[in-house]
Design an enzyme around this catalytic site. Structure first.
Site, PDB file in Angstrom:
ATOM      1  N   ARG A 171      -4.729  24.106 -98.119  1.00  0.00           N
ATOM      2  CA  ARG A 171      -6.151  23.180 -97.924  1.00  0.00           C
ATOM      3  C   ARG A 171      -6.975  23.208 -99.072  1.00  0.00           C
ATOM      4  NH1 ARG A 171      -8.097  24.527 -91.961  1.00  0.00           N
ATOM      5  NH2 ARG A 171      -8.942  22.500 -92.124  1.00  0.00           N
ATOM      6  N   CYS A 172      -6.790  24.160-100.049  1.00  0.00           N
ATOM      7  CA  CYS A 172      -7.628  24.076-100.997  1.00  0.00           C
ATOM      8  C   CYS A 172      -6.902  23.493-102.656  1.00  0.00           C
ATOM      9  CB  CYS A 172      -7.708  25.569-101.500  1.00  0.00           C
ATOM     10  SG  CYS A 172      -8.399  26.082-103.241  1.00  0.00           S
ATOM     11  N   SER A 173      -7.610  22.596-102.967  1.00  0.00           N
ATOM     12  CA  SER A 173      -7.271  21.733-103.999  1.00  0.00           C
ATOM     13  C   SER A 173      -6.888  22.570-105.329  1.00  0.00           C
ATOM     14  CB  SER A 173      -8.142  20.567-104.605  1.00  0.00           C
ATOM     15  OG  SER A 173      -9.285  21.301-104.982  1.00  0.00           O
TER      16      SER A 173
END
Length: 113
Positions: free
Chosen positions: A9-11
């Site tokens: 979920r983290c770019s």
């Protein structure tokens, strides 16, 4: 083998994963929110990173601000907080042998692969 502690979920974590995929090297993905490192593992990671435990904490997370910020915490307290609340662990973390880096910016990963 190279290991990445990853949160999809983290770019920044996704960018780090892409760097590893593009490297052509074998690596292992650890989804640390599902497979949280133990206190012992986290201490080993912190040691490899050459940082204090507080430097691995995501200080803008709500749980940090509500439950831990401005408290007098020992290094062990901070590590326990991260194990109990893995969202607090900064990401991505990439380990290659005896070298480790927090992939912020993701390009830092290139230095150890």
């Amino acid at each position: 083998m190279i290991k990445i502690y990853h949160n999809n979920r983290c770019s920044k974590s996704r960018s780090g994963l892409q760097i590893l995929e593009n490297s052509g090297k074998e690596f292992e993905v650890v989804k640390y929110l599902e497979n949280t490192p133990s206190e012992k593992e986290l201490k080993e990671i912190i040691n490899l990173l050459g940082i204090e435990p507080i430097a691995l904490v995501r200080k803008n997370e709500v749980i940090w601000k509500s439950d831990f910020k401005n408290k007098d915490l020992s290094n062990d307290d901070i590590i326990k907080a991260m194990v109990e609340n893995p969202k607090l662990i900064e990401r991505p973390i990439v380990i290659n042998g005896d070298k480790a880096v927090i992939g912020r910016p993701p390009e830092a990963i290139s230095e150890i692969i």
